[in-house]
Motif scaffolding. Structure first.
Motif, PDB file in Angstrom:
ATOM      1  N   PHE A  12     -45.602  -1.554 -32.983  1.00 57.13           N
ATOM      2  CA  PHE A  12     -45.725  -0.124 -33.089  1.00 57.13           C
ATOM      3  C   PHE A  12     -46.247   0.281 -31.781  1.00 57.13           C
ATOM      4  O   PHE A  12     -46.937  -0.339 -31.229  1.00 57.13           O
ATOM      5  N   GLN A  13     -46.272   1.720 -31.788  1.00 58.19           N
ATOM      6  CA  GLN A  13     -46.623   2.411 -30.638  1.00 58.19           C
ATOM      7  C   GLN A  13     -48.160   2.398 -30.554  1.00 58.19           C
ATOM      8  O   GLN A  13     -48.772   2.159 -29.369  1.00 58.19           O
ATOM      9  N   ASN A  14     -48.729   2.630 -31.858  1.00 57.89           N
ATOM     10  CA  ASN A  14     -50.193   2.788 -31.802  1.00 57.89           C
ATOM     11  C   ASN A  14     -51.103   1.315 -32.140  1.00 57.89           C
ATOM     12  O   ASN A  14     -52.153   1.381 -32.836  1.00 57.89           O
ATOM     13  N   TYR A  15     -50.837   0.372 -31.164  1.00 59.14           N
ATOM     14  CA  TYR A  15     -51.639  -0.703 -31.451  1.00 59.14           C
ATOM     15  C   TYR A  15     -51.936  -1.028 -32.947  1.00 59.14           C
ATOM     16  O   TYR A  15     -53.073  -0.866 -33.395  1.00 59.14           O
ATOM     17  N   SER A  16     -50.794  -1.118 -33.768  1.00 57.23           N
ATOM     18  CA  SER A  16     -51.174  -1.287 -35.408  1.00 57.23           C
ATOM     19  C   SER A  16     -51.463  -2.493 -35.668  1.00 57.23           C
ATOM     20  O   SER A  16     -50.840  -3.359 -36.041  1.00 57.23           O
ATOM     21  N   LEU A  17     -53.051  -2.748 -35.543  1.00 61.66           N
ATOM     22  CA  LEU A  17     -53.273  -3.773 -36.120  1.00 61.66           C
ATOM     23  C   LEU A  17     -54.233  -3.517 -37.289  1.00 61.66           C
ATOM     24  O   LEU A  17     -54.961  -2.316 -37.505  1.00 61.66           O
ATOM     25  N   ILE A  18     -54.735  -4.558 -38.072  1.00 61.43           N
ATOM     26  CA  ILE A  18     -55.412  -4.380 -39.206  1.00 61.43           C
ATOM     27  C   ILE A  18     -57.122  -4.474 -38.821  1.00 61.43           C
ATOM     28  O   ILE A  18     -57.255  -5.610 -38.156  1.00 61.43           O
ATOM     29  N   PRO A  19     -57.663  -3.336 -38.944  1.00 63.75           N
ATOM     30  CA  PRO A  19     -58.883  -3.313 -37.937  1.00 63.75           C
ATOM     31  C   PRO A  19     -60.215  -4.326 -38.616  1.00 63.75           C
ATOM     32  O   PRO A  19     -60.937  -4.574 -37.773  1.00 63.75           O
ATOM     33  N   VAL A  20     -60.167  -4.788 -39.890  1.00 65.56           N
ATOM     34  CA  VAL A  20     -61.316  -5.613 -40.100  1.00 65.56           C
ATOM     35  C   VAL A  20     -60.756  -7.105 -40.154  1.00 65.56           C
ATOM     36  O   VAL A  20     -61.766  -7.741 -40.619  1.00 65.56           O
ATOM     37  N   LEU A  21     -59.826  -7.174 -39.400  1.00 63.57           N
ATOM     38  CA  LEU A  21     -59.452  -8.581 -39.289  1.00 63.57           C
ATOM     39  C   LEU A  21     -59.244  -9.045 -37.694  1.00 63.57           C
ATOM     40  O   LEU A  21     -59.062  -8.124 -36.944  1.00 63.57           O
ATOM     41  N   SER A  22     -59.636 -10.118 -37.295  1.00 60.52           N
ATOM     42  CA  SER A  22     -59.861 -10.581 -36.018  1.00 60.52           C
ATOM     43  C   SER A  22     -58.347 -10.604 -35.587  1.00 60.52           C
ATOM     44  O   SER A  22     -57.458 -10.777 -36.333  1.00 60.52           O
ATOM     45  N   ARG A  61     -62.158  -8.585 -32.935  1.00 58.76           N
ATOM     46  CA  ARG A  61     -61.635  -7.464 -33.776  1.00 58.76           C
ATOM     47  C   ARG A  61     -60.827  -6.787 -32.849  1.00 58.76           C
ATOM     48  O   ARG A  61     -61.207  -6.342 -31.845  1.00 58.76           O
ATOM     49  N   PRO A  62     -60.080  -5.797 -33.305  1.00 55.52           N
ATOM     50  CA  PRO A  62     -59.252  -5.018 -32.587  1.00 55.52           C
ATOM     51  C   PRO A  62     -60.222  -3.823 -31.730  1.00 55.52           C
ATOM     52  O   PRO A  62     -59.726  -3.518 -30.520  1.00 55.52           O
ATOM     53  N   ALA A  63     -61.508  -3.446 -32.594  1.00 56.58           N
ATOM     54  CA  ALA A  63     -61.945  -2.546 -31.709  1.00 56.58           C
ATOM     55  C   ALA A  63     -62.512  -3.184 -30.438  1.00 56.58           C
ATOM     56  O   ALA A  63     -63.115  -2.417 -29.471  1.00 56.58           O
ATOM     57  N   ARG A  64     -62.742  -4.432 -30.521  1.00 57.06           N
ATOM     58  CA  ARG A  64     -63.194  -5.123 -29.093  1.00 57.06           C
ATOM     59  C   ARG A  64     -62.093  -5.725 -28.292  1.00 57.06           C
ATOM     60  O   ARG A  64     -62.281  -6.621 -27.346  1.00 57.06           O
ATOM     61  N   LEU A  65     -60.905  -5.292 -28.481  1.00 52.12           N
ATOM     62  CA  LEU A  65     -59.829  -5.466 -27.436  1.00 52.12           C
ATOM     63  C   LEU A  65     -59.178  -4.243 -26.857  1.00 52.12           C
ATOM     64  O   LEU A  65     -59.415  -3.056 -27.378  1.00 52.12           O
ATOM     65  N   SER A  66     -58.701  -4.625 -25.633  1.00 56.11           N
ATOM     66  CA  SER A  66     -58.315  -3.188 -24.781  1.00 56.11           C
ATOM     67  C   SER A  66     -56.903  -2.901 -25.665  1.00 56.11           C
ATOM     68  O   SER A  66     -56.285  -3.733 -26.444  1.00 56.11           O
ATOM     69  N   GLY A  67     -56.365  -1.734 -25.251  1.00 54.13           N
ATOM     70  CA  GLY A  67     -55.072  -1.436 -25.604  1.00 54.13           C
ATOM     71  C   GLY A  67     -53.984  -2.480 -25.496  1.00 54.13           C
ATOM     72  O   GLY A  67     -52.918  -2.541 -26.462  1.00 54.13           O
ATOM     73  N   GLY A  68     -53.815  -3.026 -24.322  1.00 53.89           N
ATOM     74  CA  GLY A  68     -52.890  -4.033 -23.938  1.00 53.89           C
ATOM     75  C   GLY A  68     -53.173  -5.211 -24.535  1.00 53.89           C
ATOM     76  O   GLY A  68     -52.159  -6.143 -25.121  1.00 53.89           O
ATOM     77  N   GLN A  69     -54.321  -5.598 -24.858  1.00 53.87           N
ATOM     78  CA  GLN A  69     -54.790  -6.864 -25.539  1.00 53.87           C
ATOM     79  C   GLN A  69     -54.245  -6.515 -26.907  1.00 53.87           C
ATOM     80  O   GLN A  69     -53.525  -7.592 -27.898  1.00 53.87           O
ATOM     81  N   GLN A  70     -54.289  -5.520 -27.613  1.00 59.56           N
ATOM     82  CA  GLN A  70     -53.866  -5.153 -28.955  1.00 59.56           C
ATOM     83  C   GLN A  70     -52.570  -5.205 -29.032  1.00 59.56           C
ATOM     84  O   GLN A  70     -51.986  -6.044 -30.049  1.00 59.56           O
ATOM     85  N   GLN A  71     -51.858  -4.927 -28.064  1.00 61.17           N
ATOM     86  CA  GLN A  71     -50.153  -4.682 -28.175  1.00 61.17           C
ATOM     87  C   GLN A  71     -49.881  -6.384 -27.998  1.00 61.17           C
ATOM     88  O   GLN A  71     -48.859  -6.681 -28.835  1.00 61.17           O
ATOM     89  N   ARG A  72     -50.499  -7.162 -27.315  1.00 66.79           N
ATOM     90  CA  ARG A  72     -50.214  -8.371 -27.385  1.00 66.79           C
ATOM     91  C   ARG A  72     -50.355  -9.084 -28.443  1.00 66.79           C
ATOM     92  O   ARG A  72     -49.622 -10.083 -29.009  1.00 66.79           O
ATOM     93  N   VAL A  73     -51.705  -8.725 -29.229  1.00 62.92           N
ATOM     94  CA  VAL A  73     -51.703  -9.185 -30.525  1.00 62.92           C
ATOM     95  C   VAL A  73     -50.510  -8.887 -31.280  1.00 62.92           C
ATOM     96  O   VAL A  73     -50.016  -9.793 -32.248  1.00 62.92           O
ATOM     97  N   ALA A  74     -50.253  -7.831 -31.468  1.00 61.26           N
ATOM     98  CA  ALA A  74     -49.234  -7.121 -32.339  1.00 61.26           C
ATOM     99  C   ALA A  74     -47.739  -7.692 -31.928  1.00 61.26           C
ATOM    100  O   ALA A  74     -47.004  -8.198 -32.773  1.00 61.26           O
ATOM    101  N   VAL A  75     -47.520  -8.212 -30.719  1.00 60.50           N
ATOM    102  CA  VAL A  75     -46.387  -9.094 -30.273  1.00 60.50           C
ATOM    103  C   VAL A  75     -46.378 -10.335 -30.709  1.00 60.50           C
ATOM    104  O   VAL A  75     -45.497 -10.794 -31.457  1.00 60.50           O
ATOM    105  N   ALA A  76     -47.860 -11.085 -30.885  1.00 55.40           N
ATOM    106  CA  ALA A  76     -48.037 -12.445 -31.163  1.00 55.40           C
ATOM    107  C   ALA A  76     -47.611 -12.469 -32.751  1.00 55.40           C
ATOM    108  O   ALA A  76     -47.061 -13.239 -33.446  1.00 55.40           O
TER     109      ALA A  76
END
Lengths: 407, 232
Positions: free
Chosen positions: B92-102, B141-156
């Motif tokens: 998704f556009q807005n780095y949609s990760l579950i914030p309480v999970l690493s 956790r997502p809060a400690r990742l940059s936007g790009g890193q969060q999108q990479r997690v989302a892709v993974a």
């Protein structure tokens, strides 16, 4: 287990996303549980104290009478000495102790005054099994045997009659033949107890009373205790089967105040539990609704990723389960910490006389009842989780498209 | 081999009071296995709606959508959840990760839903994060990742379940140009390496530059659908 392993860490961590809100809710639950457990332990202790004070005074846990005695407790309504099935029952392991009595209304008279009393002929050895009065003799001594023809009276009655140890009093009552009979007795013991008991009861040996009233070996009543308090109703039923012609009732009929206090205690606990639950439920539901509202986008994401709605319900319910469960544990520990120091007894102190006039013992003994703790805890936990099914359902109904469009 | 996604005369009309707002108007579209396709068009052209309908997040008002041979119209909510879980990966556009999970737990989340055994799950999640260049950041956790890193997690996460297709809705919209470039290169590489189909809605010319097929939408209709040479 697999699904629990999936949602449990998320549920636990979600709780601490807003620590202040979680702590406030925990305090609400813990205080509610503490109040329910602590006050119910106090109420139960007072009720038990009241019951024991009443039953150990004279009543016993159940009594057997001749038909008609309860309506007209006079010498005319007598029953024979127990034998056969009734004796077999009284000697069975289900009965902890029993005491035969001849019990009639009478007038006691000193050289100064007279008073209406209940006059009892007792077997001292058996009386000690069901009553604490034999051990409450403060002056002189209790009766030595069924043929002892001394009299034991209460301190208040002695004061009223202006009599004392070694003095003689006259007891008048109706004999079995219908005529008035009287007998002189020497005061051999003066007992302390609740004022009503001190005023009302006077004891002599069973054989001495039977001789005075001309009843032969007949009795007015048999008091007995069950070996297991929790099994009393079954024991009473067995007693009725063994003597179907006699009146056999449990203490609830003879000590209505103690029974009312016990019922009141149970009612109070239910009412208090209900009030506490409603307050807790409001807090929990409010907390979870706010949490669901704040996490709408995230709940939409979970659905978008393929999490079934029922699993989302389970996750929100689990959050509540953890929150309420933790609150219950804290509340139970607080309650145990409150009750344990009181386990050696709480003295009514200056209110003892007032308490005793209501049939409550001077001292009551609150205790940590693990079974009650577990039962209350489980009820509150289940109700707490059920209350959150509303916000949980709301969470599962989130439309992922709308939710994901939120920034 | 048939298309992995098939849309036939798909129409979606939203109701706004008495107004009927058409978001999709008779869209016909096939996405073949292994495609790396982009959809672009102005705001309100229906890109996101089309992705939502293909992803089973929204139901078309009319028409047929099937994913990997399964017609979505016949499925209930639970079955749609299962289809999304097993066959579709979302970015998704807005780095949609579950914030309480690493990071690694976010990837594992999908695998847990799929009941993948713990050892395999953890190994695969870490491997996916290594694939997207996040080795060493697994436990953040997502809060400690940059936007790009969060999108990479989302892709993974999207790729972890080995889906039939990955649907990415404006995945580079909130990223700076360098990070956006890295992300689209990453997705293109994964497409080539794993053969997983990508359908990406985007305004970003750099994304379109890497695509092999470009679809244009206007007013809920496909106005252009061309194969272009992969520029990598």
């Amino acid at each position: 287990m697999g699904r629990l392993g999936l949602i449990a860490p998320i549920a636990w961590r979600n709780l601490w996303r807003n620590p202040r809100r979680t702590i406030i809710t925990l305090i609400v639950v813990a205080v509610g549980v503490w109040s329910v457990l602590s006050l119910s332990a106090m109420m139960r202790a007072i009720a038990v104290s009241s019951r024991d004070a009443s039953l150990r005074l004279l009543t016993g846990e159940a009594e057997i009478h001749a038909p008609g005695y309860l309506g007209d407790p006079g010498v005319a309504h007598r029953m024979p000495v127990p034998r056969g099935a009734l004796l077999h029952f009284l000697q069975s392991p289900s009965v902890a102790g029993w005491a035969p009595r001849l019990r009639v209304p009478a007038i006691v008279q000193s050289e100064y005054r007279s008073r209406a009393i209940t006059f009892l002929g007792v077997v001292p050895r058996r009386e000690r099994l069901v009553s604490d009065l034999p051990a409450s003799v403060a002056q002189g001594h209790y009766l030595s045997g069924p043929s002892d023809n001394g009299i034991v009276i209460g301190a208040d009655l002695a004061a009223h009659l202006k009599t004392r140890l070694g003095k003689r009093v006259i007891v008048m009552s109706q004999a079995s033949d219908g005529h008035l009979t009287e007998q002189s007795y020497t005061v051999i013991g003066i007992f302390d107890g609740p004022q009503a008991a001190e005023d009302e009861f006077a004891f002599t040996g069973l054989l001495a009373a039977q001789s005075m009233l001309g009843t032969g070996p007949d009795l007015s009543e048999i008091a007995f205790d069950a070996a297991e308090k929790t099994d009393l109703e079954n024991v009473v039923t067995s007693a009725r089967r063994s003597a179907p012609a006699l009146d056999i009732e449990s203490w609830k009929m003879f000590a209505p105040l103690a029974y009312a206090l016990e019922s009141l205690s149970d009612t109070y606990i239910v009412v208090w539990l209900t009030i506490m639950f409603v307050l807790m439920a409001i807090g929990i539901v409010n907390t979870q609704l706010m949490a669901v509202f704040e996490r709408t986008r995230e709940l939409g994401l979970l659905q978008a990723l393929g999490m079934r709605p029922i699993l989302i319900v389970a996750q929100v319910a689990l959050e509540s389960g953890l929150l309420v469960g933790l609150g219950i544990i804290i509340g139970a520990l607080l309650s145990a910490a409150t009750i344990l120091p009181l386990r050696h007894g709480v003295d009514f102190g200056q209110f003892a006389n007032a308490a005793q006039s209501y049939g409550v013992g001077r001292i009551f003994y609150p205790k940590v009842d693990l079974l009650a703790f577990v039962q209350f805890g489980l009820v509150i936990w289940i109700l707490g989780v059920v209350a959150t099914l509303w916000p949980a359902r709301a969470a599962a109904k989130v439309d992922p498209v709308q939710a994901m469009s939120q920034s | 081999m048939g298309p992995i996604v098939s849309c036939r005369r798909v129409t979606k009309i939203y109701r706004q009071g008495v107004l009927a707002v058409p978001a999709l108007q008779g869209v016909d579209l096939d996405i073949a296995t292994g495609d790396f396709a982009t959809i672009s068009g102005p705001s309100g052209s229906g890109k996101t709606t089309l992705l939502n309908v293909i992803g089973g997040l929204d139901k078309p008002s009319a028409g047929q959508v099937s994913v990997d041979g399964v017609a979505l119209a016949t499925l209930d909510k639970n079955a749609l959840s299962d289809i999304r879980l097993h066959k579709i990966g979302f970015v998704f556009q807005n780095y949609s990760l579950i914030p309480v999970l690493s990071a690694v737990e976010n990837v594992e989340f999908i695998l847990r839903l799929l009941d993948v055994p713990a050892a395999e799950r953890q190994a695969r999640a870490r491997e996916m994060l290594r694939e997207v260049g996040l080795e060493g950041l697994e436990d953040r956790r997502p809060a400690r990742l940059s936007g790009g890193q969060q999108q990479r997690v989302a892709v993974a996460r999207a790729l972890a379940s080995k889906p039939a297709i990955v649907l990415a809705d404006e995945p580079t919209a909130n990223l700076d140009s360098k990070t956006a470039e890295e992300l689209i290169v990453l997705m293109a590489r994964l497409n080539v390496q794993s053969g997983i189909t990508f359908l990406i809605s985007t305004h970003d010319a750099r994304v379109i530059a890497h695509t092999r097929r470009h679809i244009e939408m206007t007013d809920g209709r496909i106005t252009s659908d061309v194969a272009i040479k992969f520029a990598a």
